[in-house]
Design a protein around this motif. Structure first.
Motif, PDB file in Angstrom:
ATOM      1  N   GLN A 132      45.869  25.045  33.386  1.00  0.00           N
ATOM      2  CA  GLN A 132      46.967  24.460  33.567  1.00  0.00           C
ATOM      3  C   GLN A 132      48.203  25.798  33.470  1.00  0.00           C
ATOM      4  O   GLN A 132      48.971  25.784  34.271  1.00  0.00           O
ATOM      5  CB  GLN A 132      47.591  23.478  32.613  1.00  0.00           C
ATOM      6  CG  GLN A 132      47.208  21.964  33.136  1.00  0.00           C
ATOM      7  CD  GLN A 132      47.784  21.566  34.358  1.00  0.00           C
ATOM      8  OE1 GLN A 132      47.320  21.896  35.499  1.00  0.00           O
ATOM      9  NE2 GLN A 132      49.037  21.113  34.185  1.00  0.00           N
ATOM     10  N   SER A 133      47.717  27.009  32.663  1.00  0.00           N
ATOM     11  CA  SER A 133      48.673  27.938  32.711  1.00  0.00           C
ATOM     12  C   SER A 133      48.183  28.864  33.772  1.00  0.00           C
ATOM     13  O   SER A 133      48.957  30.105  33.878  1.00  0.00           O
ATOM     14  CB  SER A 133      48.161  28.605  31.122  1.00  0.00           C
ATOM     15  OG  SER A 133      48.705  27.707  30.181  1.00  0.00           O
ATOM     16  N   GLY A 134      47.248  28.747  34.586  1.00  0.00           N
ATOM     17  CA  GLY A 134      47.063  29.600  35.790  1.00  0.00           C
ATOM     18  C   GLY A 134      46.001  30.625  35.466  1.00  0.00           C
ATOM     19  O   GLY A 134      45.936  31.737  36.432  1.00  0.00           O
ATOM     20  N   VAL A 135      45.202  30.401  34.496  1.00  0.00           N
ATOM     21  CA  VAL A 135      43.873  31.413  34.241  1.00  0.00           C
ATOM     22  C   VAL A 135      43.000  31.136  35.440  1.00  0.00           C
ATOM     23  O   VAL A 135      42.630  29.773  35.655  1.00  0.00           O
ATOM     24  CB  VAL A 135      43.339  31.170  33.120  1.00  0.00           C
ATOM     25  CG1 VAL A 135      42.228  32.136  32.842  1.00  0.00           C
ATOM     26  CG2 VAL A 135      44.577  31.343  31.757  1.00  0.00           C
ATOM     27  N   GLU A 137      39.906  30.719  37.737  1.00  0.00           N
ATOM     28  CA  GLU A 137      38.675  29.843  37.507  1.00  0.00           C
ATOM     29  C   GLU A 137      37.420  30.754  36.962  1.00  0.00           C
ATOM     30  O   GLU A 137      36.648  30.607  36.281  1.00  0.00           O
ATOM     31  CB  GLU A 137      38.338  29.046  38.634  1.00  0.00           C
ATOM     32  CG  GLU A 137      38.965  27.835  38.765  1.00  0.00           C
ATOM     33  CD  GLU A 137      38.910  26.780  37.801  1.00  0.00           C
ATOM     34  OE1 GLU A 137      37.834  26.815  37.211  1.00  0.00           O
ATOM     35  OE2 GLU A 137      39.832  25.963  37.407  1.00  0.00           O
ATOM     36  N   THR A 138      37.140  31.899  37.783  1.00  0.00           N
ATOM     37  CA  THR A 138      36.024  32.810  37.183  1.00  0.00           C
ATOM     38  C   THR A 138      35.759  33.248  36.089  1.00  0.00           C
ATOM     39  O   THR A 138      35.125  32.965  35.366  1.00  0.00           O
ATOM     40  CB  THR A 138      36.156  33.847  38.444  1.00  0.00           C
ATOM     41  OG1 THR A 138      35.747  33.453  39.748  1.00  0.00           O
ATOM     42  CG2 THR A 138      34.813  34.836  38.180  1.00  0.00           C
ATOM     43  N   PRO A 139      37.063  33.757  35.689  1.00  0.00           N
ATOM     44  CA  PRO A 139      37.016  34.493  34.120  1.00  0.00           C
ATOM     45  C   PRO A 139      37.094  32.885  33.145  1.00  0.00           C
ATOM     46  O   PRO A 139      36.487  33.226  32.046  1.00  0.00           O
ATOM     47  CB  PRO A 139      38.189  35.100  33.800  1.00  0.00           C
ATOM     48  CG  PRO A 139      39.236  34.750  35.387  1.00  0.00           C
ATOM     49  CD  PRO A 139      38.114  34.278  36.223  1.00  0.00           C
ATOM     50  N   LEU A 140      37.559  32.024  33.582  1.00  0.00           N
ATOM     51  CA  LEU A 140      37.600  30.636  32.627  1.00  0.00           C
ATOM     52  C   LEU A 140      36.286  30.156  32.601  1.00  0.00           C
ATOM     53  O   LEU A 140      35.810  29.789  31.590  1.00  0.00           O
ATOM     54  CB  LEU A 140      38.778  29.774  33.458  1.00  0.00           C
ATOM     55  CG  LEU A 140      39.100  28.443  32.500  1.00  0.00           C
ATOM     56  CD1 LEU A 140      39.734  28.936  31.335  1.00  0.00           C
ATOM     57  CD2 LEU A 140      39.854  27.608  33.225  1.00  0.00           C
ATOM     58  N   LEU A 280      56.406  32.017  38.494  1.00  0.00           N
ATOM     59  CA  LEU A 280      55.228  32.397  37.719  1.00  0.00           C
ATOM     60  C   LEU A 280      54.489  31.607  36.991  1.00  0.00           C
ATOM     61  O   LEU A 280      55.057  30.550  36.318  1.00  0.00           O
ATOM     62  CB  LEU A 280      55.442  33.712  37.130  1.00  0.00           C
ATOM     63  CG  LEU A 280      56.181  35.290  37.679  1.00  0.00           C
ATOM     64  CD1 LEU A 280      56.462  36.031  36.691  1.00  0.00           C
ATOM     65  CD2 LEU A 280      54.891  35.527  38.473  1.00  0.00           C
ATOM     66  N   THR A 281      53.268  31.662  36.679  1.00  0.00           N
ATOM     67  CA  THR A 281      52.617  30.947  35.672  1.00  0.00           C
ATOM     68  C   THR A 281      52.603  31.653  34.364  1.00  0.00           C
ATOM     69  O   THR A 281      53.013  32.639  34.372  1.00  0.00           O
ATOM     70  CB  THR A 281      50.876  30.695  36.038  1.00  0.00           C
ATOM     71  OG1 THR A 281      50.462  31.963  36.084  1.00  0.00           O
ATOM     72  CG2 THR A 281      50.911  30.215  37.421  1.00  0.00           C
TER      73      THR A 281
END
Length: 333
Positions: A132-135, A137-140, A280-281
């Motif tokens: 939800q904070s914009g991280v 998907e790949t690094p998450l 911005l996120t």
């Protein structure tokens, strides 16, 4: 020396004052190599303040530190935890079972209970906050694969025998210690103060060096709580601080000022970034706020801190969140 090659510490004990011993206990975290527990003389035994993280061999490190100052675990008559984080509460269940002592801790420790009772659900919640904070998907996804299933650092759940609230007194040979609620770093955080000697046991509220961290998501305004707690501790006028990490220090007011200044600087920078680039996120704001590259080591730390500042700015009417997934931020109208 690279953290991967750094030799792990072992438990160490040292006398700070007559009747006060520092127990330096190793931690497995990069950049945070140890935490402090404090042994306070109390009649025929000791009061133990905080107890270190549970992991293989951790009890041996505590026993080693105690032995170096001619103490042992069987002398513990009371365990007091400044807050319910694993490096301060992690071995509590083992110590209570071993010694039969009572545990005193602040009752607002749901932030620990939720994670300890259902680590997978707590981990999923952390991942969702990051998403939800914009991280991206790949690094998450990489982070989730690396961290899922790791030890939580707590030997077992043990509820406090007494809620550690203002008015409760911890009695030792040095005199009586008063309890002060100091949330911000964690909802359960307290400090202990011995008025006659002007000694503060600060947990993670004040450290030997300024190092800000907020246990995000369990209160509406952790950064605001932390600033209020700084004001409260300032009024005590302590002259010696026994912190949860690092060495003891006497320039307590200077540490309070340095923490307050850094919080204000970073909070103002977050607002500047959001005003300059609306939409911005939180994740996108991080490198603009801290001026550094996001790494696996600092990502969670900086994200929690940034979210805490955004919440405070929202509570005080300076920014607002834009709905959707991920959440974005802009200046308040």
């Amino acid at each position: 020396m690279p953290e991967a090659n750094r030799k792990r510490e072992v438990g160490r004990g040292e006398r700070v004052l007559p009747g006060v011993w520092r127990l330096r206990l190793p931690l497995p975290w990069p950049g945070v190599p140890h935490c402090n527990a404090w042994a306070l003389a109390a009649g025929d035994g000791i009061v133990l303040v905080d107890c270190g993280m549970h992991e293989p061999g951790s009890l041996g490190h505590l026993e080693r530190a105690l032995a170096q100052v001619n103490l042992n675990l069987d002398l513990v008559r009371l365990l007091v935890c400044t807050h319910a984080h694993s490096d301060h509460y992690g071995q509590a269940a083992t110590i209570v079972e071993r010694t039969g002592c009572e545990l005193w801790m602040h009752p607002n420790h749901d932030h620990m209970l939720a994670a300890a009772r259902d680590p997978e659900a707590a981990f999923d919640r952390r991942i969702e906050v990051a998403r939800q904070s914009g991280v991206p998907e790949t690094p998450l996804r990489r982070y989730a694969e690396q961290r899922r299933g790791q030890s939580f650092g707590i030997a077992g759940l043990v509820e406090p025998d007494r809620p550690l609230l203002p008015g409760v007194e911890v009695r030792t040979d040095l005199g009586t210690w008063q309890v002060y609620e100091t949330p911000g770093h964690a909802p359960s955080h307290v400090c202990l103060y011995q008025e006659e000697r002007r000694i503060l046991i600060s947990g993670d509220h004040l450290l030997g060096r300024v190092s800000l961290y907020y246990d995000y998501g369990y209160s509406p305004d952790p950064a605001g709580e932390f600033l209020h707690s700084l004001d409260l501790v300032q009024e005590l006028d302590a002259r010696l601080c026994l912190a949860g990490h690092g060495r003891t220090f006497t320039d307590v007011q200077a540490h309070i000022d340095a923490n307050r200044t850094l919080v204000r600087q970073r909070m103002n920078r977050v607002e500047e970034v959001v005003v300059a680039e609306p939409g911005l996120t939180a994740f996108e704001a991080i490198p603009k706020v801290y001026g550094g590259e996001i790494t696996p080591f600092n990502a969670n730390w900086w994200l929690s801190e940034t979210l805490a500042y955004l919440d405070h700015l929202e509570v005080t009417g300076r920014v607002r969140r834009i709905g959707g997934s991920p959440e974005r931020w802009e200046a308040a109208a």
